[in-house]
Motif scaffolding. Structure first.
Motif, PDB file in Angstrom:
ATOM      1  N   HIS A  60     -18.910  19.867   6.803  1.00 43.86           N
ATOM      2  CA  HIS A  60     -18.163  19.798   5.769  1.00 43.86           C
ATOM      3  C   HIS A  60     -17.734  18.413   5.656  1.00 43.86           C
ATOM      4  O   HIS A  60     -18.064  17.402   4.589  1.00 43.86           O
ATOM      5  N   TRP A  61     -17.122  17.872   6.951  1.00 48.72           N
ATOM      6  CA  TRP A  61     -16.714  16.440   6.731  1.00 48.72           C
ATOM      7  C   TRP A  61     -17.913  15.364   6.905  1.00 48.72           C
ATOM      8  O   TRP A  61     -17.789  14.317   6.116  1.00 48.72           O
ATOM      9  N   ASP A  62     -19.278  15.792   7.376  1.00 49.47           N
ATOM     10  CA  ASP A  62     -20.482  15.087   7.233  1.00 49.47           C
ATOM     11  C   ASP A  62     -20.759  14.807   5.688  1.00 49.47           C
ATOM     12  O   ASP A  62     -20.897  13.650   5.370  1.00 49.47           O
ATOM     13  N   VAL A  63     -20.580  15.960   5.101  1.00 53.45           N
ATOM     14  CA  VAL A  63     -21.078  16.147   3.577  1.00 53.45           C
ATOM     15  C   VAL A  63     -19.871  15.321   2.771  1.00 53.45           C
ATOM     16  O   VAL A  63     -20.286  14.233   2.078  1.00 53.45           O
ATOM     17  N   LEU A  64     -18.620  15.319   3.073  1.00 52.37           N
ATOM     18  CA  LEU A  64     -17.754  14.735   2.306  1.00 52.37           C
ATOM     19  C   LEU A  64     -17.638  13.171   2.489  1.00 52.37           C
ATOM     20  O   LEU A  64     -17.704  12.227   1.689  1.00 52.37           O
ATOM     21  N   VAL A  65     -17.939  12.682   3.774  1.00 56.51           N
ATOM     22  CA  VAL A  65     -17.953  11.424   4.144  1.00 56.51           C
ATOM     23  C   VAL A  65     -19.168  10.738   3.633  1.00 56.51           C
ATOM     24  O   VAL A  65     -19.055   9.650   2.977  1.00 56.51           O
ATOM     25  N   GLY A  66     -20.261  11.474   3.902  1.00 54.07           N
ATOM     26  CA  GLY A  66     -21.574  10.890   3.490  1.00 54.07           C
ATOM     27  C   GLY A  66     -21.567  10.750   2.009  1.00 54.07           C
ATOM     28  O   GLY A  66     -22.058   9.719   1.328  1.00 54.07           O
ATOM     29  N   GLU A  67     -21.168  11.769   0.973  1.00 52.77           N
ATOM     30  CA  GLU A  67     -21.032  11.459  -0.397  1.00 52.77           C
ATOM     31  C   GLU A  67     -20.538  10.237  -0.682  1.00 52.77           C
ATOM     32  O   GLU A  67     -20.755   9.365  -1.536  1.00 52.77           O
ATOM     33  N   TYR A  68     -19.263   9.950   0.093  1.00 52.30           N
ATOM     34  CA  TYR A  68     -18.504   8.698  -0.376  1.00 52.30           C
ATOM     35  C   TYR A  68     -19.196   7.497  -0.009  1.00 52.30           C
ATOM     36  O   TYR A  68     -19.236   6.671  -0.728  1.00 52.30           O
ATOM     37  N   VAL A  69     -19.626   7.468   1.313  1.00 55.02           N
ATOM     38  CA  VAL A  69     -20.066   6.143   1.827  1.00 55.02           C
ATOM     39  C   VAL A  69     -21.203   5.713   1.075  1.00 55.02           C
ATOM     40  O   VAL A  69     -21.644   4.488   0.919  1.00 55.02           O
ATOM     41  N   PHE A  70     -22.047   6.781   0.950  1.00 50.86           N
ATOM     42  CA  PHE A  70     -23.544   6.220   0.382  1.00 50.86           C
ATOM     43  C   PHE A  70     -23.412   6.115  -1.006  1.00 50.86           C
ATOM     44  O   PHE A  70     -24.477   5.433  -1.599  1.00 50.86           O
ATOM     45  N   HIS A  71     -22.581   6.753  -1.714  1.00 52.33           N
ATOM     46  CA  HIS A  71     -22.742   6.728  -3.256  1.00 52.33           C
ATOM     47  C   HIS A  71     -21.434   6.106  -4.081  1.00 52.33           C
ATOM     48  O   HIS A  71     -21.605   5.985  -5.139  1.00 52.33           O
ATOM     49  N   ARG A  72     -20.538   5.558  -3.309  1.00 56.19           N
ATOM     50  CA  ARG A  72     -19.198   5.178  -4.036  1.00 56.19           C
ATOM     51  C   ARG A  72     -19.575   3.605  -4.319  1.00 56.19           C
ATOM     52  O   ARG A  72     -19.653   2.859  -3.567  1.00 56.19           O
ATOM     53  N   GLU A  73     -19.726   3.399  -5.688  1.00 60.22           N
ATOM     54  CA  GLU A  73     -19.920   2.131  -6.100  1.00 60.22           C
ATOM     55  C   GLU A  73     -18.892   1.405  -5.978  1.00 60.22           C
ATOM     56  O   GLU A  73     -19.031   0.067  -5.813  1.00 60.22           O
ATOM     57  N   THR A  74     -17.538   1.600  -5.917  1.00 59.40           N
ATOM     58  CA  THR A  74     -16.579   0.698  -5.654  1.00 59.40           C
ATOM     59  C   THR A  74     -16.343   0.398  -4.207  1.00 59.40           C
ATOM     60  O   THR A  74     -15.231  -0.315  -3.963  1.00 59.40           O
ATOM     61  N   LEU A  75     -16.989   0.736  -3.318  1.00 55.11           N
ATOM     62  CA  LEU A  75     -16.700   0.681  -1.710  1.00 55.11           C
ATOM     63  C   LEU A  75     -17.208  -0.719  -1.392  1.00 55.11           C
ATOM     64  O   LEU A  75     -18.525  -1.014  -1.590  1.00 55.11           O
ATOM     65  N   ALA A  76     -16.093  -1.559  -1.039  1.00 59.85           N
ATOM     66  CA  ALA A  76     -16.409  -2.776  -0.551  1.00 59.85           C
ATOM     67  C   ALA A  76     -16.901  -3.208   0.703  1.00 59.85           C
ATOM     68  O   ALA A  76     -17.680  -3.926   0.987  1.00 59.85           O
ATOM     69  N   GLY A  77     -16.481  -2.201   1.546  1.00 58.41           N
ATOM     70  CA  GLY A  77     -16.873  -2.331   3.161  1.00 58.41           C
ATOM     71  C   GLY A  77     -16.152  -1.211   3.891  1.00 58.41           C
ATOM     72  O   GLY A  77     -15.395  -0.607   3.382  1.00 58.41           O
ATOM     73  N   VAL A  78     -16.779  -1.196   5.248  1.00 59.58           N
ATOM     74  CA  VAL A  78     -16.386  -0.138   6.053  1.00 59.58           C
ATOM     75  C   VAL A  78     -15.759  -0.783   7.422  1.00 59.58           C
ATOM     76  O   VAL A  78     -16.495  -1.592   8.050  1.00 59.58           O
ATOM     77  N   VAL A  79     -14.411  -0.628   7.853  1.00 55.37           N
ATOM     78  CA  VAL A  79     -14.016  -0.930   8.811  1.00 55.37           C
ATOM     79  C   VAL A  79     -14.031   0.022  10.152  1.00 55.37           C
ATOM     80  O   VAL A  79     -13.786   1.305   9.818  1.00 55.37           O
ATOM     81  N   VAL A  80     -14.739  -0.044  11.025  1.00 55.95           N
ATOM     82  CA  VAL A  80     -14.917   0.765  11.980  1.00 55.95           C
ATOM     83  C   VAL A  80     -14.081   0.490  13.214  1.00 55.95           C
ATOM     84  O   VAL A  80     -14.214  -0.732  13.840  1.00 55.95           O
ATOM     85  N   ALA A  83       0.768  -1.256   0.048  1.00 55.12           N
ATOM     86  CA  ALA A  83      -0.189  -0.044   0.139  1.00 55.12           C
ATOM     87  C   ALA A  83       0.880   1.348   0.038  1.00 55.12           C
ATOM     88  O   ALA A  83       1.933   1.278   0.796  1.00 55.12           O
ATOM     89  N   ARG A  84       0.610   2.081  -0.622  1.00 55.32           N
ATOM     90  CA  ARG A  84       1.151   3.492  -0.905  1.00 55.32           C
ATOM     91  C   ARG A  84       0.206   4.433  -1.028  1.00 55.32           C
ATOM     92  O   ARG A  84      -0.767   4.449  -1.637  1.00 55.32           O
ATOM     93  N   TYR A  85       0.459   5.663  -0.583  1.00 59.90           N
ATOM     94  CA  TYR A  85      -0.236   7.043  -0.434  1.00 59.90           C
ATOM     95  C   TYR A  85      -0.429   7.349  -1.875  1.00 59.90           C
ATOM     96  O   TYR A  85       0.524   7.393  -2.871  1.00 59.90           O
ATOM     97  N   THR A  86      -1.746   7.593  -2.349  1.00 61.40           N
ATOM     98  CA  THR A  86      -2.085   8.296  -3.665  1.00 61.40           C
ATOM     99  C   THR A  86      -2.472   9.519  -3.663  1.00 61.40           C
ATOM    100  O   THR A  86      -2.061  10.475  -4.571  1.00 61.40           O
ATOM    101  N   LEU A  87      -3.662   9.890  -3.021  1.00 58.29           N
ATOM    102  CA  LEU A  87      -4.009  11.310  -3.131  1.00 58.29           C
ATOM    103  C   LEU A  87      -4.908  11.429  -1.892  1.00 58.29           C
ATOM    104  O   LEU A  87      -5.310  10.350  -1.265  1.00 58.29           O
ATOM    105  N   SER A  88      -5.296  12.786  -1.455  1.00 57.59           N
ATOM    106  CA  SER A  88      -6.157  13.155  -0.495  1.00 57.59           C
ATOM    107  C   SER A  88      -7.100  13.940  -1.279  1.00 57.59           C
ATOM    108  O   SER A  88      -7.040  14.679  -2.125  1.00 57.59           O
ATOM    109  N   VAL A  89      -8.567  13.876  -0.933  1.00 55.90           N
ATOM    110  CA  VAL A  89      -9.597  14.728  -1.497  1.00 55.90           C
ATOM    111  C   VAL A  89     -10.317  15.338  -0.182  1.00 55.90           C
ATOM    112  O   VAL A  89     -10.801  14.837   0.859  1.00 55.90           O
ATOM    113  N   HIS A  90     -10.695  16.529  -0.595  1.00 56.07           N
ATOM    114  CA  HIS A  90     -11.442  17.595   0.402  1.00 56.07           C
ATOM    115  C   HIS A  90     -12.549  18.000  -0.084  1.00 56.07           C
ATOM    116  O   HIS A  90     -13.488  18.437   0.663  1.00 56.07           O
TER     117      HIS A  90
END
Length: 206
Positions: free
Chosen positions: A91-111, A6-13
């Motif tokens: 802003h964090w809520d919107v950013l995370v919400g958009e990712y978690v609820f709409h990201r088609e390639t998201l396989a699972g969430v580790v809490v 694993a290597r760092y690729t990018l950050s999104v705000h």
């Protein structure tokens, strides 16, 4: 899949700038100071893959770490933070919400939860928020080295019982970044999610 690559690729705000998804992604989220960054580093066998800070709420971006060309580990902003302006939290809520609820390639969430204080009110709010997404959830009860074997076992049994009611289908395990306890179990879960997501992918293009 060699997670140690694993290597760092990018950050999104900005959620509008999320990269185009092409491979499975496994996201990590946790209450501030729960040990999320340490867990990522331990699983990848890297000392500073994800930034470890003693300052709550330091991770303010969605950070992507590529595992060769097979998958991404995704470090999500923490929750339950204090001393952060309300507009930043929104802003964090919107950013995370958009990712978690709409990201088609998201396989699972580790809490990631502190095993000494699991299922706090903030954790429960997160799980309640996640539930409508239908995402697979695996809970890492971090810092388990701070508990005796007996207390650790009792905590795990109780958390699994509570999860069956709060988030049916969610799984949980004990984990320690310090002693690397539970690493194999966590990696097996991640690899299973990635494999399952890869099997789903062709159907979406049909």
């Amino acid at each position: 899949m060699r997670i140690e690559n694993a290597r760092y690729t990018l950050s999104v705000h900005d959620p509008r700038k999320l990269p185009r998804g092409s491979v499975p992604e496994v996201a990590f989220i946790g209450r501030s100071n729960a040990g999320k960054s340490s867990a990522l580093n331990t699983l990848a066998g890297r000392r500073r893959l994800a930034f470890v800070s003693k300052t709550p709420g330091r991770t303010q971006l969605i950070n992507f770490f590529a595992i060769d060309e097979e998958a991404f580990l995704v470090d999500l902003p923490g929750y339950g933070y204090a001393g952060v302006p309300r507009e930043v939290r929104a802003h964090w809520d919107v950013l995370v919400g958009e990712y978690v609820f709409h990201r088609e390639t998201l396989a699972g969430v580790v809490v990631v939860m502190d095993s000494r204080h699991p299922l706090t009110p903030q954790d429960l709010r997160l799980l309640d928020w996640l539930l409508p997404s239908g995402r697979s959830v695996h809970v890492l009860l971090s810092k388990s080295d701070k508990l005796s074997a007996q207390v650790g076992h009792r905590t795990l049994v109780q958390v699994r019982k509570d999860l069956a009611r709060i988030y049916p289908g969610a799984t949980a395990q004990l984990f320690s970044s310090l002693k690397r306890t539970g690493t194999a179990e966590a990696l097996a879960c991640i690899e299973a999610w990635v494999a399952a997501q890869k099997q789903k992918a062709p159907a979406k293009g049909e």
